[in-house]
Design a protein around this motif. Structure first.
Motif, short mmCIF file in Angstrom:
data_model
loop_
_atom_site.label_atom_id
_atom_site.label_comp_id
_atom_site.label_asym_id
_atom_site.label_seq_id
_atom_site.Cartn_x
_atom_site.Cartn_y
_atom_site.Cartn_z
N ARG A 261 0.96 5.09 -1.74
CA ARG A 261 2.25 5.92 -1.89
C ARG A 261 3.21 5.26 -0.81
O ARG A 261 4.45 5.32 -1.52
CB ARG A 261 1.70 7.38 -1.46
CG ARG A 261 1.01 8.14 -2.53
CD ARG A 261 0.91 9.51 -2.39
NE ARG A 261 0.17 9.79 -1.05
CZ ARG A 261 -1.25 9.81 -1.09
NH1 ARG A 261 -1.84 9.80 -2.25
NH2 ARG A 261 -2.05 10.30 -0.09
N TYR B 149 4.62 2.31 -2.71
CA TYR B 149 5.51 2.65 -4.07
C TYR B 149 6.70 3.44 -3.65
O TYR B 149 7.75 3.13 -4.05
CB TYR B 149 4.59 3.76 -4.66
CG TYR B 149 5.12 4.13 -6.15
CD1 TYR B 149 5.30 3.11 -6.98
CD2 TYR B 149 5.68 5.44 -6.29
CE1 TYR B 149 6.02 3.43 -8.23
CE2 TYR B 149 6.24 5.65 -7.53
CZ TYR B 149 6.41 4.80 -8.67
OH TYR B 149 7.04 4.76 -9.80
N ASP B 150 6.94 4.16 -2.35
CA ASP B 150 7.92 4.67 -1.95
C ASP B 150 9.02 3.71 -1.60
O ASP B 150 10.34 3.96 -1.39
CB ASP B 150 7.57 5.63 -0.85
CG ASP B 150 6.97 6.78 -1.05
OD1 ASP B 150 7.01 7.31 -2.61
OD2 ASP B 150 6.54 7.64 -0.45
N THR C 280 -3.12 9.20 -6.49
CA THR C 280 -1.87 8.58 -6.50
C THR C 280 -1.16 8.66 -7.95
O THR C 280 -0.60 8.13 -8.46
CB THR C 280 -1.91 6.93 -6.54
OG1 THR C 280 -3.02 6.48 -7.60
CG2 THR C 280 -2.63 6.62 -5.12
N ILE D 66 1.86 6.70 -10.23
CA ILE D 66 2.06 5.80 -9.82
C ILE D 66 1.69 4.69 -10.62
O ILE D 66 0.42 4.48 -10.81
CB ILE D 66 1.74 5.43 -8.35
CG1 ILE D 66 2.34 6.64 -7.29
CG2 ILE D 66 1.98 4.00 -7.71
CD1 ILE D 66 1.67 6.51 -5.84
#
Length: 173
Positions: free
Chosen positions: A95, A98-99, A133, A136
């Motif tokens: 995460r 991905y952010d 997740t 994603i």
């Protein structure tokens, strides 16, 4: 017959270092710009060629962020993100990666299950990771470190059929 194939390359990014061992962000900028000027169709930041196993989590994020800034949406950027002792820890870092804005987070297959663990254990943990997740986009990297875990065609199809997997990278080992 006319081919409708987009040609290009997606380099695995290197991480340049200063003599004192710090990440050389100017060097990272230069190499990223070089790849883009050479026609890269995407960038794979934070991978084995980036020394990902020698970097801290903060350093892993540090090399992804400027790569994204320099790419500026011209090409997609992907990065490995499943670091941590447990699947929950790996999901947390996925995460975080991905952010940053990457197109997909790549999973090193050898970090999901031990070399002596079955494909069933691997599959169970992958689906746990998928659940932790949600939404994603993910990919697989059959990296030779910590060991090269190959996916079977049936496994890869099963994972791709979820709609979550958009990338696969194998290596020659």
């Amino acid at each position: 017959m006319k081919e409708n194939v987009q040609r290009g390359f997606i380099p695995v990014m290197l991480t340049p270092f200063k003599e004192n061992g710090e990440i050389d962000l100017d060097g990272l900028t230069q190499i990223t710009e070089l790849y883009l000027q050479a026609g890269a169709k995407g960038l794979f930041a934070n991978c084995q060629s980036s020394e990902m196993f020698q970097l801290s989590d903060e350093e892993r994020l540090l090399i992804v962020r400027p790569t994204l800034k320099i790419a500026d949406g011209k090409v997609p950027v992907v990065a490995v993100g499943n670091f941590g002792k447990t699947i929950a820890d790996q999901a947390d870092f996925i995460r975080k990666i991905y952010d940053t804005g990457v197109k997909a987070v790549i999973i090193v297959t050898g970090l999901i299950a031990g070399e002596d663990e079955s494909d069933d254990v691997f599959d169970e943990r992958i689906f746990e990771l998928f659940n932790l997740t949600t939404n994603i986009p993910l990919g697989f990297y059959e990296c030779p470190e910590p060991y090269k875990r190959l996916l079977t065609a049936a496994q890869l199809k099963k994972f791709v059929d979820t709609g979550r997997v958009i990338y696969h990278k194998d290596t020659c080992l």
